[in-house]
Write an enzyme that holds these catalytic residues in place. Sequence first.
Site, PDB file in Angstrom:
ATOM      1  N   ASP A   1       1.001  -1.241  -0.016  1.00  0.00           N
ATOM      2  CA  ASP A   1       0.008   0.356   0.135  1.00  0.00           C
ATOM      3  C   ASP A   1       0.855   1.068   0.012  1.00  0.00           C
ATOM      4  OD1 ASP A   1      -1.852  -2.446   0.001  1.00  0.00           O
ATOM      5  OD2 ASP A   1      -2.947  -0.769   2.517  1.00  0.00           O
TER       6      ASP A   1
ATOM      7  N   LYS B   1      -6.699   3.590  -2.953  1.00  0.00           N
ATOM      8  CA  LYS B   1      -6.730   3.239  -1.265  1.00  0.00           C
ATOM      9  C   LYS B   1      -7.699   4.739  -0.404  1.00  0.00           C
ATOM     10  CE  LYS B   1      -4.883   1.556   3.240  1.00  0.00           C
ATOM     11  NZ  LYS B   1      -3.786   0.637   3.198  1.00  0.00           N
TER      12      LYS B   1
ATOM     13  N   LYS C   1      -9.915  -0.149  -1.756  1.00  0.00           N
ATOM     14  CA  LYS C   1      -9.715  -0.419  -0.295  1.00  0.00           C
ATOM     15  C   LYS C   1     -10.497   1.256   0.790  1.00  0.00           C
ATOM     16  CE  LYS C   1      -6.244  -2.244   3.235  1.00  0.00           C
ATOM     17  NZ  LYS C   1      -5.302  -2.093   3.412  1.00  0.00           N
TER      18      LYS C   1
END
Length: 225
Positions: free
Chosen positions: A89, A150, A189
């Site tokens: 990430d 995300k 996400k």
Amino acid sequence: MDRSELAPLIDHTILGPETTPADVRAVLDDAREHGMNACIPPYAVELAAEYAPNVTLATVVGFPHGQHAPDVKRREGVTAWQDGADELDVVVNVGRLRAGDDEAVEAELAELVAAVPIPVKVILETALLSDAEKRRACEAARAADAAMVKTSTGFASVASEKQRANGEAVSAGATIDDVELMSEFLPVKASGGIGSYDEAVAMLEAGAERIGASSGVEILEGAPE
């Protein structure tokens, strides 16, 4: 959605600055027991891969501000993969994005994606971005062949100076509107401030495909068996 369906969609997370190896092992124990993934600090990836080899491990790159030099992000990602990370990430460089330097943002992300054979999720830090900037960030992530976008690190607790001056109401975490916007570009996400089953399901219904939360166990406890 019952617990068995929801659990694999949750990245049970611990990323605070005081996170100890014992904290990481506790999160891994929870993830292993309940069938969740885990998102842990980079220093603990090798430990985690040995301690819980059957848990899908995500870690972070350029965390939490995204301002590392591109080569540093690339080397950080490669090291994490070599240590046993299954997913990365990475925090987008918000400053370069807001300056309109989209080519540099895309190039930095593409360099990391090309350097590792594992999925890369791009953290936008939506609390600091306008909707137009969110779209540009998603476009850069998609062009760089990222796997997901995300919403948040969970650490941007205040609005930017420009947003405060404009009187904008800004959430530091995931919102339904942001998930809907981002899902037009890539799988999403949703992360930041999700602490209950109902909140998690709302994000999934809005288009999220993964949930990042430090409250993974509490979320699952609210789910029907």
